[in-house]
Design an enzyme around this catalytic site. Structure first.
Site, mmCIF file in Angstrom:
data_model
loop_
_atom_site.group_PDB
_atom_site.id
_atom_site.type_symbol
_atom_site.label_atom_id
_atom_site.label_comp_id
_atom_site.label_asym_id
_atom_site.label_seq_id
_atom_site.Cartn_x
_atom_site.Cartn_y
_atom_site.Cartn_z
ATOM 1 N N HIS A 65 0.845 -1.197 0.000
ATOM 2 C CA HIS A 65 0.000 0.000 0.000
ATOM 3 C C HIS A 65 0.879 1.245 0.000
ATOM 4 C CE1 HIS A 65 -3.801 2.198 0.763
ATOM 5 N NE2 HIS A 65 -2.994 3.063 1.356
ATOM 6 N N GLU A 145 -7.947 3.535 -8.488
ATOM 7 C CA GLU A 145 -8.822 3.848 -7.357
ATOM 8 C C GLU A 145 -10.089 4.553 -7.809
ATOM 9 O OE1 GLU A 145 -7.805 5.195 -2.959
ATOM 10 O OE2 GLU A 145 -7.624 6.890 -4.342
ATOM 11 N N SER A 149 -18.941 10.030 -3.642
ATOM 12 C CA SER A 149 -20.112 9.599 -2.863
ATOM 13 C C SER A 149 -21.416 10.267 -3.288
ATOM 14 C CB SER A 149 -19.865 9.873 -1.367
ATOM 15 O OG SER A 149 -19.654 11.257 -1.146
ATOM 16 N N HIS A 183 -11.716 3.729 -2.469
ATOM 17 C CA HIS A 183 -11.048 4.667 -1.561
ATOM 18 C C HIS A 183 -11.406 4.398 -0.102
ATOM 19 C CE1 HIS A 183 -10.332 8.383 0.727
ATOM 20 N NE2 HIS A 183 -9.243 8.447 -0.025
ATOM 21 N N HIS A 210 -9.137 1.488 1.841
ATOM 22 C CA HIS A 210 -8.942 2.049 3.175
ATOM 23 C C HIS A 210 -10.177 1.708 4.007
ATOM 24 C CE1 HIS A 210 -6.679 4.857 0.481
ATOM 25 N NE2 HIS A 210 -5.782 4.817 1.449
ATOM 26 N N GLU A 213 -9.806 4.435 9.190
ATOM 27 C CA GLU A 213 -8.471 5.010 9.391
ATOM 28 C C GLU A 213 -8.440 6.003 10.548
ATOM 29 O OE1 GLU A 213 -5.006 7.358 6.840
ATOM 30 O OE2 GLU A 213 -6.931 6.897 5.895
ATOM 31 N N ASP A 311 2.260 3.533 3.242
ATOM 32 C CA ASP A 311 1.384 4.578 2.750
ATOM 33 C C ASP A 311 2.239 5.505 1.870
ATOM 34 O OD1 ASP A 311 -1.051 5.907 2.381
ATOM 35 O OD2 ASP A 311 -1.562 5.758 4.480
#
Length: 407
Positions: A65, A145, A149, A183, A210, A213, A311
Site C-alpha cells: 500500500h 482507485e 459519494s 477509496h 482504506h 483510518e 502509505d
C-alpha cells in the site's frame, strides 16, 4: 541459471528455515535453496557469486500500500489530526500532484529498490503515476482507485474509472498487474462500490480499500456526527453517510484477493467480518501515528494476517520499508523485540505477497526470484536475533534481484 551464496539464507518458508553458509539457484524462479556445499556439488558448471562475511539473502520486501502521486510533499501537509490533514490535502492537492512529475516519482522508485523493496501495490487516484511505474523494474500491482459519494455523479465516475482500468490493463505483464482500489466507505457511494466490485469478481482482480483510518471516519459512519459532518456538508451538501461499516464490508463478499488498509478504529464485529472475508490488513504504523496519534491494536486482530506498508509521502517521511519496520518495532513497544522482529519481516514478505495475490515473499522452489542481499556489521551471537538485527541495522541493501535479474 545463477547461484548466489551467503553466510545466511532466510527462506521465510513455513518453518522459517535459516540455512547457514547457504546458496540459491535461480533464474526467473527459485530453483533450489540449500547449503553452499550441496549446491556447489550439484551444479558444478554454474558460476557462483559468493557474498562476503555476515551476508544475508532473503526475499525482497513487499509494500502492498503506497501512494506515489503525492510524492512531492515534504513540509506542506498538516499532521497530528486526521481532519486537519484532510483539509490540507484538499487545499494543496493540485499543487502537489503537479509537482509529482514522472521524474520525481521515478527517483522515489529507485530509492525503493535501493532500500530493499522489490514489489509495490501502488494506489493511483488519477493514473498520473502510471508511466513512471511502468518505467521501473520494480514489480507492481497498480490499483486504479475509485472515489465519489454523490449519487448524481455515479455514472460519470464509473465511466472514468473503467477507462483508467482498461488503460492500465493494456500493460499487464509478468511484473505489472492492474487491480482495483475502493477509496473508503465514507467516500464511495455503495452503488459505485457494487458496480466496481462486480468487475473485480468477474475478472478476478486484486482489490484493496482504506477502512476505519480515523476516529472522524468512525463517528461519521456510525453516527453521522463529528468533523466529517462539517466536511461533507460544506463540500458535498451531505448530512448523512451513504454507507455503514458492515454494509460496506458485506459488498466485498466473493472477492478472492482482498486487503483493507489501516483499520485502527475497526471494532470487534468489523474485524470479525474482515476475517470472514479472508482479507489482509495493511498496517501503516507511521501514517497512523502522523495523522491520528493512534496505532493498530494487534491483539484485537484474532489471527487476521497483517502486512507492513508505508502509505505515501503525504503521510510519511520515508517510503523505505526498513524505516517503516524500525518505526513499527518501536511503536509496538510492548512486544518482545526479538519475536516481533520475526513477525514483522514475515509481514513484509510473505503476508505482503498474499495481500497482492503474488507468488513471492519466500525463497522456496517455484517462487519468483525476488531476492535482496544485505550485510550485517558483525557476527551474530545468537541466530534467533537475526531478524531483529536485520531491522535494526539495514538502511540500504547490497543487491536487489527481481525476476532473476540484478537491478
Amino acid at each position: 541459471m545463477k547461484i548466489l551464496s551467503a553466510s545466511y539464507v532466510l527462506t521465510f518458508d513455513e518453518d522459517f528455515s535459516i540455512i547457514k553458509n547457504g546458496a540459491i539457484v535461480f533464474d526467473e524462479k527459485i530453483i533450489e535453496v540449500a547449503t553452499f556445499e550441496y549446491i556447489k556439488d550439484k551444479y558444478p558448471t554454474l558460476e557462483i557469486i559468493q557474498l562476503k562475511d555476515n551476508s544475508i539473502l532473503m526475499p525482497g520486501l513487499i509494500n502492498p500500500h503506497i501512494h506515489l502521486e503525492f510524492s512531492a510533499n515534504k513540509t506542506t501537509l498538516k499532521y497530528g489530526n486526521f481532519y486537519s490533514w484532510l483539509n490540507s490535502v484538499i487545499k494543496s492537492r493540485e499543487n502537489l500532484i503537479e509537482k509529482a512529475n514522472s521524474s520525481l516519482i521515478e527517483l522515489e522508485l529507485k530509492k525503493l529498490l535501493k532500500t530493499g523493496t522489490t514489489t509495490i501495490g501502488a494506489i493511483s487516484s488519477y493514473s498520473f503515476d502510471l508511466q513512471a511505474v511502468l518505467n521501473s523494474p520494480i514489480n507492481k500491482v497498480f490499483f486504479c482507485e475509485v472515489i465519489g459519494s454523490k449519487a448524481d455523479m455515479i455514472d460519470t465516475l464509473f465511466a472514468d474509472f473503467k477507462a483508467r482500468l482498461k488503460d492500465a490493463q493494456k500493460y499487464n505483464s509478468k511484473n505489472f498487474q492492474a487491480g482495483i482500489a475502493i477509496h473508503s466507505p465514507y467516500s464511495v457511494h455503495p452503488f459505485l462500490v457494487r458496480e466496481v466490485l462486480n468487475i473485480a469478481k468477474d475478472e478476478n482482480l486484486v482489490v484493496t480499500s482504506h477502512f476505519m483510518e480515523s476516529n472522524e471516519e468512525k463517528e461519521w459512519l456510525s453516527k453521522d456526527e463529528g468533523s466529517f459532518l462539517e466536511f461533507f456538508r460544506n463540500f458535498l451538501n451531505q448530512t448523512k453517510a451513504t454507507s455503514k461499516p458492515l454494509e460496506f464490508l458485506n459488498l466485498f463478499k466473493g472477492v478472492k484477493t482482498l486487503s483493507f488498509t489501516h483499520c485502527v478504529e475497526a471494532n470487534e464485529e468489523e474485524l470479525s467480518k474482515i476475517k470472514e472475508l479472508d482479507a489482509i490488513i495493511n498496517h501503516c504504523a507511521v501514517s497512523n501515528r502522523f495523522l491520528n496519534n493512534s496505532r493498530l491494536n494487534l491483539e484485537s486482530l484474532d489471527e487476521i494476517p497483517f502486512s507492513i506498508a508505508t502509505d505515501g509521502l503525504s503521510s510519511n517521511n520515508s517510503l523505505s520499508m526498513f524505516d517503516e519496520l524500525r518505526a513499527t518495532l518501536n511503536i509496538h513497544y510492548e512486544k518482545n523485540i526479538i519475536k516481533f522482529s520475526k513477525t514483522l519481516l514475515n509481514s513484509a514478505t510473505v503476508i505482503g505477497a498474499r495481500a497482492l495475490g503474488l507468488n513471492k515473499g519466500r525463497l522456496e522452489k517455484g517462487f519468483d526470484a525476488d531476492i535482496i542481499s544485505i550485510t550485517l556489521p558483525d557476527d551474530i551471537e545468537d541466530l534467533e536475533d537475526i531478524y531483529m538485527q536485520i531491522i535494526l541495522h539495514t538502511k540500504y541493501v547490497d543487491k536487489t534481484i527481481i525476476g532473476g535479474e540484478f537491478v
